[in-house]
Motif scaffolding. Sequence first.
Motif, PDB file in Angstrom:
ATOM      1  N   ASP A 112      60.757  46.769  37.384  1.00 36.53           N
ATOM      2  CA  ASP A 112      62.198  47.035  37.429  1.00 36.53           C
ATOM      3  C   ASP A 112      62.924  45.988  38.256  1.00 36.53           C
ATOM      4  N   SER A 113      62.324  45.615  39.366  1.00 38.34           N
ATOM      5  CA  SER A 113      63.013  44.680  40.261  1.00 38.34           C
ATOM      6  C   SER A 113      62.879  43.244  39.760  1.00 38.34           C
ATOM      7  N   GLY A 114      62.059  43.055  38.731  1.00 43.05           N
ATOM      8  CA  GLY A 114      61.893  41.710  38.186  1.00 43.05           C
ATOM      9  C   GLY A 114      61.003  40.833  39.034  1.00 43.05           C
ATOM     10  N   TRP A 115      60.382  41.429  40.060  1.00 46.70           N
ATOM     11  CA  TRP A 115      59.528  40.639  40.955  1.00 46.70           C
ATOM     12  C   TRP A 115      58.100  40.673  40.442  1.00 46.70           C
ATOM     13  N   ILE A 116      57.560  39.519  40.234  1.00 46.86           N
ATOM     14  CA  ILE A 116      56.182  39.468  39.750  1.00 46.86           C
ATOM     15  C   ILE A 116      55.265  39.186  40.925  1.00 46.86           C
ATOM     16  N   PRO A 117      54.239  40.031  41.106  1.00 44.90           N
ATOM     17  CA  PRO A 117      53.390  39.832  42.285  1.00 44.90           C
ATOM     18  C   PRO A 117      52.705  38.466  42.243  1.00 44.90           C
ATOM     19  N   PRO A 118      52.555  37.874  43.411  1.00 43.48           N
ATOM     20  CA  PRO A 118      51.882  36.580  43.453  1.00 43.48           C
ATOM     21  C   PRO A 118      50.446  36.762  43.001  1.00 43.48           C
ATOM     22  N   ASN A 119      50.016  35.890  42.164  1.00 46.23           N
ATOM     23  CA  ASN A 119      48.649  35.961  41.684  1.00 46.23           C
ATOM     24  C   ASN A 119      47.923  34.761  42.252  1.00 46.23           C
ATOM     25  N   LEU A 120      46.829  35.022  42.950  1.00 46.27           N
ATOM     26  CA  LEU A 120      46.128  33.924  43.625  1.00 46.27           C
ATOM     27  C   LEU A 120      45.768  32.805  42.654  1.00 46.27           C
ATOM     28  N   GLU A 121      45.486  33.198  41.409  1.00 44.57           N
ATOM     29  CA  GLU A 121      45.057  32.184  40.444  1.00 44.57           C
ATOM     30  C   GLU A 121      46.202  31.266  40.030  1.00 44.57           C
ATOM     31  N   GLU A 122      47.437  31.728  40.237  1.00 45.51           N
ATOM     32  CA  GLU A 122      48.571  30.847  39.953  1.00 45.51           C
ATOM     33  C   GLU A 122      48.734  29.808  41.051  1.00 45.51           C
ATOM     34  N   PHE A 123      48.491  30.250  42.294  1.00 47.82           N
ATOM     35  CA  PHE A 123      48.604  29.311  43.418  1.00 47.82           C
ATOM     36  C   PHE A 123      47.470  28.286  43.390  1.00 47.82           C
ATOM     37  N   PHE A 124      46.302  28.745  43.035  1.00 53.40           N
ATOM     38  CA  PHE A 124      45.124  27.872  43.038  1.00 53.40           C
ATOM     39  C   PHE A 124      44.483  27.878  41.649  1.00 53.40           C
ATOM     40  N   PRO A 125      45.001  27.018  40.757  1.00 52.90           N
ATOM     41  CA  PRO A 125      44.524  27.044  39.368  1.00 52.90           C
ATOM     42  C   PRO A 125      43.015  26.860  39.250  1.00 52.90           C
ATOM     43  N   LEU A 127      40.832  28.401  40.645  1.00 56.93           N
ATOM     44  CA  LEU A 127      40.200  29.722  40.630  1.00 56.93           C
ATOM     45  C   LEU A 127      40.045  30.262  39.205  1.00 56.93           C
ATOM     46  N   ARG A 128      40.970  29.814  38.325  1.00 55.17           N
ATOM     47  CA  ARG A 128      40.932  30.307  36.955  1.00 55.17           C
ATOM     48  C   ARG A 128      39.665  29.833  36.237  1.00 55.17           C
ATOM     49  N   ASP A 129      39.218  28.650  36.627  1.00 56.27           N
ATOM     50  CA  ASP A 129      38.045  28.086  35.952  1.00 56.27           C
ATOM     51  C   ASP A 129      36.735  28.543  36.578  1.00 56.27           C
ATOM     52  N   VAL A 130      36.796  29.004  37.814  1.00 59.23           N
ATOM     53  CA  VAL A 130      35.561  29.401  38.500  1.00 59.23           C
ATOM     54  C   VAL A 130      35.666  30.868  38.911  1.00 59.23           C
ATOM     55  N   PRO A 131      35.340  31.779  37.979  1.00 55.22           N
ATOM     56  CA  PRO A 131      35.582  33.211  38.233  1.00 55.22           C
ATOM     57  C   PRO A 131      34.882  33.749  39.479  1.00 55.22           C
ATOM     58  N   TRP A 132      33.680  33.278  39.779  1.00 53.85           N
ATOM     59  CA  TRP A 132      32.988  33.832  40.945  1.00 53.85           C
ATOM     60  C   TRP A 132      33.703  33.435  42.231  1.00 53.85           C
ATOM     61  N   LEU A 133      34.322  32.232  42.217  1.00 54.68           N
ATOM     62  CA  LEU A 133      35.062  31.788  43.393  1.00 54.68           C
ATOM     63  C   LEU A 133      36.325  32.644  43.563  1.00 54.68           C
ATOM     64  N   ALA A 134      36.952  32.948  42.427  1.00 58.37           N
ATOM     65  CA  ALA A 134      38.144  33.810  42.463  1.00 58.37           C
ATOM     66  C   ALA A 134      37.780  35.158  43.078  1.00 58.37           C
ATOM     67  N   MET A 135      36.654  35.709  42.637  1.00 58.32           N
ATOM     68  CA  MET A 135      36.235  37.013  43.157  1.00 58.32           C
ATOM     69  C   MET A 135      35.966  36.931  44.659  1.00 58.32           C
ATOM     70  N   LEU A 136      35.327  35.840  45.077  1.00 52.32           N
ATOM     71  CA  LEU A 136      35.032  35.664  46.502  1.00 52.32           C
ATOM     72  C   LEU A 136      36.330  35.615  47.317  1.00 52.32           C
ATOM     73  N   VAL A 137      37.327  34.896  46.787  1.00 50.88           N
ATOM     74  CA  VAL A 137      38.607  34.809  47.500  1.00 50.88           C
ATOM     75  C   VAL A 137      39.250  36.189  47.616  1.00 50.88           C
TER      76      VAL A 137
END
Length: 326
Positions: A112-125, A127-137
């Motif tokens: 409703d507020s139009g605010w999209i939660p920060p997604n760590l994978e957007e800040f650190f692309p 992470l998108r390629d290394v799923p286990w690293l994303a999970m660790l973070v």
Amino acid sequence: MWEWLSDKYDLLATWIFETAIQPALYSLGLMDWAEDAFTWVGFFLFGLVQVAVVYAICRPLEAWRPVEPHQDRRFIRTDILYTLLTRLGVLPLIGFVIFFSADAWLAGAMADSGWIPPNLEEFFPVLRDVPWLAMLVYIVVIDFFEYWRHRFQHTFGWWWALHSIHHAQQHMSFWTDDRNHILDDVLQAAWLGALAVLIGVPPGQFPVILTVLRVAESLSHANTRIHFGRLGERLFVSPRFHRLHHGVLGAGATGRNYAVLFPVWDWVFGTANFDRERFPATGDPEAPQAYVTGGWLRQQWEGVRQVVLALLGRRRNLPARVPEGD
Ligand SMILES: [Zn+2]
Ligand SMILES: [Zn+2]
């Protein structure tokens, strides 16, 4: 691998549901509840897997090198009941409903507020390629917030009134991890659920992360004389590290080693104790008698009473102070 696991998991849940639950609901004319019942089967199974994994790891360790060789089973039984109620019983269902309604509410409010939660994978692309690293973070971030939730349990009088049920156990075992007041469980579910939404943990990873936390936390309560060595003690919370948190160390008692997974937070915030030789007796001499020897129901009731006393400023058992230097 997670996809494969979750496929098998869904198959098993479906099988249990179709062979055991659905016919019962049908014959009782309760088919309206089918969807909720299915959700519960999934949750029950999740709890069962957790308890089985924890038991398989911790029980042999407790038999191998116990801190207390002859624990009084009467005191352990209460903690086993806590675990079964928390993991398999009605409580997860309540937690689950609260968690998902809160989650849906939060997601709705954000949409409703139009605010999209920060997604760590957007800040650190990367992470998108290394799923286990994303999970660790995600695990590291969640662990940081768990450190602070635990610190707050020892900071605010009303929260300590609940958490001191956990600390009243004088015969600690891996079952003790679940020895918490229901209100405390609800708070934890809300805290973790909100956090998961805010940092954008993929829903498929959340149960895996919870299981990692659960296994580590149960192990850290195990009645076993184990430390991870000079370096290891600083990397991961060991049974020795957490036992010191539970130790009866005199006045100002349990003011150290709050970390759940990574002791680095205690080191950063000055609450760490890495003394490898210490396996102190546990318990809280100031806890109400019901917290020490009472059964589950009595402890729950006494917990509510103690919170009220704390809020009225009439509870004498005050939270521990944070130690200054050591
Ligand atoms: Zn504590
Ligand atoms: Zn503990």
